[in-house]
Design an enzyme around this catalytic site. Structure first.
Site, short mmCIF file in Angstrom:
data_model
loop_
_atom_site.label_atom_id
_atom_site.label_comp_id
_atom_site.label_asym_id
_atom_site.label_seq_id
_atom_site.Cartn_x
_atom_site.Cartn_y
_atom_site.Cartn_z
N THR A 154 -32.97 23.76 -7.21
CA THR A 154 -32.83 23.42 -6.03
C THR A 154 -33.30 24.05 -5.12
OG1 THR A 154 -30.40 22.66 -6.74
CG2 THR A 154 -30.90 22.13 -4.72
N LYS A 159 -24.20 24.68 -3.56
CA LYS A 159 -25.49 25.61 -3.39
C LYS A 159 -26.13 24.53 -2.53
CE LYS A 159 -27.80 22.79 -6.52
NZ LYS A 159 -26.61 20.63 -6.56
#
Lengths: 345, 345
Positions: B250, B193
């Site tokens: 994130t 990610k």
């Protein structure tokens, strides 16, 4: 290449942006608006001051409030109306349309009371068009698309040929259209994500952090997918552009009406106050009731939707609702979606 | 209920927050820090001023820099070290640990050169523990968890019993742990990610909007899932808490180092500049290389990762890279993930 007549029905922000996008690629694009005064103003100023201010519209784009004139020669019609007027609009348009015309819905919602998807309504109102119907969905702020920021969308149809024709029509170097055969999943994702956006606003308004919001969004997506599977959608659609992609924009954008409604609820307003105080429809409030009823009909557990329903329709305290979600029984993450009896060793 | 000895190895922000969380539930929790001076300061002030400032740590929590003392009696060990020191740390710990001890990784990364997952390293360094190894992952800002904001995480293990024991240990009314048998998917999601977060920073830094970022995140998730499937992960894991949940935090949080690195790259800095200028590891830079190599090894198309690799390692112009992504061939959304030959009518 044969000349293509394209009509966009509805001159709200997304209808106007879509007409602009198409008009930059095709010479015969018509935007229909209900209000003749708006049409006059659009024709004179080449700007939709109410719904897409500051964006200059192409010279080649035609405006009209005459629905017969707008759709009579159309090879493709995009319906970009609010979901609650889709059926009435389709009934007005249907008598003027030939069986070859592609019919696209770009509205995100379910019909009140019947909870039908927009493409189901179009299939009913345009009998014989079933192979020609499609849904356009995705994370597409009208203003950003108009400014030429790169964006992606999904064009879904049960017919591959219809989906691919529309993909060709929509694709530009700044607007990417992905086809998807799962029109059920695409439409459900678009309609039900507003519930999660509303809850994201509530969680933010209560002062919880990024972790809480991300957990809510992820578990919200999981329960929407659960309902979707029961309604014969593909689970992968909810992980795609019209699922998680649209969810991200709706839950994080400052422009999202649903998220803002959630902030007001966290601050103590009721759903009734918000609907009275705003001229715009907060779709998440209606969608919560639709999802709540559909979950009961299909016997699906939707804990976030249930708490949202209790907050909106039964005056439940939002903070209590969040804490109740956190203290539910323990859960295994995959068992609810993966069709495998034994993922464990 | 038997007394449980729990040890957290690593006193960075997440290690400290995890030790605090566990210490509020169990009386025998030990936090190991490499630096004896930090241990003295932790013991005296009950605050980790460097990595978790402003958070007061429970009186019952024990601190030590003596690794044998820390792990010798442990029933559960959480490794919360940076990924590049995991193997060394595991080697130091292994001689002191009995075969009954549960071993958990909370690090998000792949080993340099071998591209092994953290749980693979632990399985190699703790032979005979294979049924006792688990991975903890999810959208968990240390500070927010410490402040008691509701959060969710995934505890993954190939052994159901290990996953469920750890779920019991971790669950509180503010911290929800979901079990998942797919440890491969959970670890790959956490590690990869960061590539998308870096690209999200680049897209933001170039001045593109929410649509572009949402499209990037969604298509990024799709290509990570594609690689994951080739590496025997479950596609549904990527739509879950350790996949899309962690991705959302994130890519949108102001605290994300990877996102900030992307902003700097859009402003003209090179990956080399950023790595020189920062004491903290920007994991997305390393993960891009890992994913790039893994994609080649498994013969998987990862267009976003390829453009990120070209930007970071071959000085490609970021704006050119984004436009190249937008003008690729047309794509069907589901065919790449759904195991069905004919979704179309």
């Amino acid at each position: 290449v044969r000349l293509l007549n394209i009509t966009v029905v509805g001159a709200g922000s997304w209808g106007t942006a879509l007409a602009k996008l198409l008009s930059e690629k095709y010479s015969a694009v018509t935007l229909w608006a209900r209000n003749p005064e708006l049409v006059d103003d659009l024709t004179t100023t080449r700007e939709n001051k109410i719904y897409l201010p500051g964006i200059s519209l192409p010279q080649g784009l035609t405006f009209t409030s005459d629905i017969e004139k707008a759709v009579h020669w159309a090879d493709v019609i995009f319906f970009v109306t609010p979901s609650h007027v889709m059926r009435d609009m389709a009934r007005i348009v249907a008598p003027f349309v030939s069986g070859e015309t592609l019919i696209v819905t770009a509205a995100k919602g379910l019909e009140l009371g019947t909870y039908k998807r927009m493409s189901q309504i179009l299939a009913e109102e345009f009998p014989g068009h079933s192979e020609k119907i499609a849904a356009l969905s995705g994370p597409n702020h009208a203003e950003e698309v108009s400014l030429g920021y790169p964006a992606a969308a999904v064009i879904a149809s049960a017919s591959r040929s219809t989906a691919e024709q529309l993909q060709d029509i929509l694709m530009t170097s700044r607007f990417r259209a992905y086809t998807n055969p799962d029109i059920i999943g695409v439409e459900l994702g678009g309609a039900l994500k507003n519930i999660i956006a509303l809850c994201a606003g509530i969680v933010e308004g209560l002062g919880f952090g990024d972790n809480t919001k991300a957990a809510l969004m992820t578990r919200g997506l999981a329960e929407i997918a659960r309902l979707g599977i029961a309604m014969e959608a593909q689970v992968a659609t909810f992980a795609g552009i019209s699922g998680v992609g649209d969810l991200i924009v709706t839950c994080t954008s400052k422009h999202s009406r649903n998220r803002r409604a959630g902030l007001l609820i966290a601050a103590g307003q009721t759903a009734h106050d918000i609907q009275q105080g705003s001229k715009m429809v907060v779709e998440g409030i209606r969608s919560t009731q639709a999802a709540y009823e559909l979950a009961r009909r299909h016997n699906i557990e939707m804990p976030i939707t249930e708490q949202a329903y209790a907050i909106l329709y039964q005056n439940k305290n939002p903070r209590e609702a969040v804490l109740e979600l956190m203290t539910r029984g323990k859960t295994h993450e995959l068992e609810e979606v993966v069709q495998q009896d034994n993922l464990w060793r």
